[in-house]
Scaffold this motif. Structure first.
Motif, PDB file in Angstrom:
ATOM      1  N   GLN A  37      -8.228  76.794 -34.847  1.00  0.00           N
ATOM      2  CA  GLN A  37      -9.183  75.690 -34.913  1.00  0.00           C
ATOM      3  C   GLN A  37     -10.405  75.941 -34.025  1.00  0.00           C
ATOM      4  OE1 GLN A  37      -9.067  72.832 -36.741  1.00  0.00           O
ATOM      5  NE2 GLN A  37      -7.188  73.399 -37.775  1.00  0.00           N
ATOM      6  N   GLU A  52      -2.100  73.654 -29.683  1.00  0.00           N
ATOM      7  CA  GLU A  52      -2.386  73.242 -31.058  1.00  0.00           C
ATOM      8  C   GLU A  52      -2.144  71.759 -31.281  1.00  0.00           C
ATOM      9  OE1 GLU A  52       0.057  76.085 -33.105  1.00  0.00           O
ATOM     10  OE2 GLU A  52      -1.660  77.356 -33.624  1.00  0.00           O
ATOM     11  N   ARG A  53      -1.310  71.158 -30.424  1.00  0.00           N
ATOM     12  CA  ARG A  53      -1.048  69.719 -30.546  1.00  0.00           C
ATOM     13  C   ARG A  53      -2.293  68.896 -30.234  1.00  0.00           C
ATOM     14  NH1 ARG A  53       4.341  70.559 -27.050  1.00  0.00           N
ATOM     15  NH2 ARG A  53       5.660  71.459 -28.673  1.00  0.00           N
ATOM     16  N   HIS A  55      -5.195  69.501 -31.471  1.00  0.00           N
ATOM     17  CA  HIS A  55      -5.888  69.370 -32.748  1.00  0.00           C
ATOM     18  C   HIS A  55      -5.096  68.536 -33.756  1.00  0.00           C
ATOM     19  CE1 HIS A  55      -8.800  72.250 -31.324  1.00  0.00           C
ATOM     20  NE2 HIS A  55      -7.872  73.163 -31.144  1.00  0.00           N
ATOM     21  N   THR A  56      -3.773  68.713 -33.764  1.00  0.00           N
ATOM     22  CA  THR A  56      -2.952  68.015 -34.752  1.00  0.00           C
ATOM     23  C   THR A  56      -2.629  66.587 -34.345  1.00  0.00           C
ATOM     24  OG1 THR A  56      -0.868  68.776 -33.742  1.00  0.00           O
ATOM     25  CG2 THR A  56      -1.894  70.195 -35.437  1.00  0.00           C
ATOM     26  N   GLU A  58      -0.103  65.860 -32.596  1.00  0.00           N
ATOM     27  CA  GLU A  58       1.356  65.768 -32.477  1.00  0.00           C
ATOM     28  C   GLU A  58       1.763  65.507 -31.023  1.00  0.00           C
ATOM     29  OE1 GLU A  58       5.359  68.547 -33.178  1.00  0.00           O
ATOM     30  OE2 GLU A  58       3.341  69.401 -33.349  1.00  0.00           O
ATOM     31  N   THR A  71       2.365  65.379 -25.342  1.00  0.00           N
ATOM     32  CA  THR A  71       2.407  66.734 -25.885  1.00  0.00           C
ATOM     33  C   THR A  71       3.353  67.639 -25.102  1.00  0.00           C
ATOM     34  OG1 THR A  71       0.486  67.353 -24.530  1.00  0.00           O
ATOM     35  CG2 THR A  71       0.052  66.591 -26.782  1.00  0.00           C
ATOM     36  N   THR A 148      -8.314  64.902 -40.148  1.00  0.00           N
ATOM     37  CA  THR A 148      -7.666  65.579 -41.277  1.00  0.00           C
ATOM     38  C   THR A 148      -8.060  64.982 -42.617  1.00  0.00           C
ATOM     39  OG1 THR A 148      -5.741  64.139 -40.991  1.00  0.00           O
ATOM     40  CG2 THR A 148      -5.666  66.276 -39.895  1.00  0.00           C
TER      41      THR A 148
END
Length: 311
Positions: A37, A52-53, A55-56, A58, A71, A148
């Motif tokens: 990303q 990466e969490r 960006h997502t 999560e 996270t 998203t």
């Protein structure tokens, strides 16, 4: 435990070759695991997975008391002290307790007024490193938090979450006067000033009042020649971050505003609105009789002789 694998740089020992290879990256600076990303690099894949969490969105570690997600496990463990009221780090000035030492250190700057983190572009100072890092995205144009649904980018995760409510339609904060709904409590508070007429943010130069602090800050620049928001590509300066972001699309060729009638895209929302009037037939110009007219029909009529000369 035996550690036969030795680092040639610092002679530190490791139990297997993989641990040694991972350690050696601290000397070489190698970061082979890259985020798709934002292209940020990491020395180990576990750190990439945690990153990466961001960006997502999560948050796999959830508090059993309030449902708040995190996270990282260590962040959850620190948070849980809020419920247990465990705050071993106490401020000597106001007696407030904190779950972690660095929270206390950050808090103490409220009393001291210390702002040790300085932006190298505009010299603005901040009490915390995270505030500076968020601010610097104004200058770089970086927007690592991507929606998203529509691919719109944001400088902060909190801004992305607020934006996502635009897709869900959720507006839980309701004005008691006109029943208008808002996605944030702060937006509702600012809106209510339209009903009360309150303008608490006053310009010290001309005494003009504003309903929001952001409006006052944007206005203050009009009294100076300062253009603190610099384009990283051409170094052109702008008086506001919004104008800088709009300008940067010239370099990135980004066209985030899409026509709902055709596939054409635009750099600014104003250009999109002008274009869409071509589909709807709507005109922004209104005659004294209340009829919509075109720009050409508003022009002063010319004589036939003059038209023939120009032709």
């Amino acid at each position: 435990m035996e550690k036969p694998w030795k680092c040639e740089d610092c002679e530190k020992g490791f139990k297997d070759r993989h641990e040694l290879e991972r350690h050696q990256r601290s000397h070489t600076g190698e970061r082979p695991f890259t985020c798709t990303q934002c292209e940020k690099g990491f020395t180990i894949i576990g750190n990439l997975r945690r990153h990466e969490r961001v960006h997502t969105g999560e948050r796999p570690f959830t508090c059993s008391d309030c449902g708040k997600g995190f996270t990282r496990l260590c962040n959850l463990q620190s948070h849980q002290r809020v419920h247990t009221r465990e705050g071993p780090f106490i401020c000597s000035v106001c007696g407030k307790g904190f779950t972690q030492l660095h929270y206390l250190e950050n808090h103490q700057r409220v009393h001291s007024g210390e702002k040790p983190f300085i932006c190298p572009v505009c010299d603005k100072r901040f009490a915390q490193l995270s505030y500076l890092q968020n601010h610097q995205r104004v200058h770089t144009g970086e927007r690592p938090f991507i929606c998203t649904v529509c691919d719109k980018g944001f400088t902060r995760l909190s801004h992305l979450k607020i934006h996502q409510s635009a897709h869900t339609g959720e507006r839980p904060f309701i004005c008691s006067v006109c029943d208008k709904g808002f996605t944030q409590a702060s937006h509702l508070q600012a809106h209510q000033r339209l009903h009360t007429g309150e303008k608490p943010y006053i310009c010290t130069v001309c005494d003009k009042g504003f309903t929001q602090l952001s409006g006052l800050r944007s206005h203050n620049v009009t009294h100076t020649k300062s253009r603190p928001f610099k384009c990283s590509d051409c170094r052109r300066g702008f008086k506001s971050s919004q104008r800088l972001m709009s300008h940067r699309r010239i370099h990135t060729e980004e066209r985030p505003f899409s026509c709902s009638h055709c596939t054409k895209r635009f750099r600014t929302s104003s250009n999109l609105m002008k274009h869409e009037r071509g589909h709807t037939g709507e005109s922004p110009f209104t005659s004294p009789t209340g009829k919509s007219v075109t720009r050409s029909s508003l022009a002063e009529p010319q004589s036939h002789s003059h038209q023939s000369e120009t032709l």
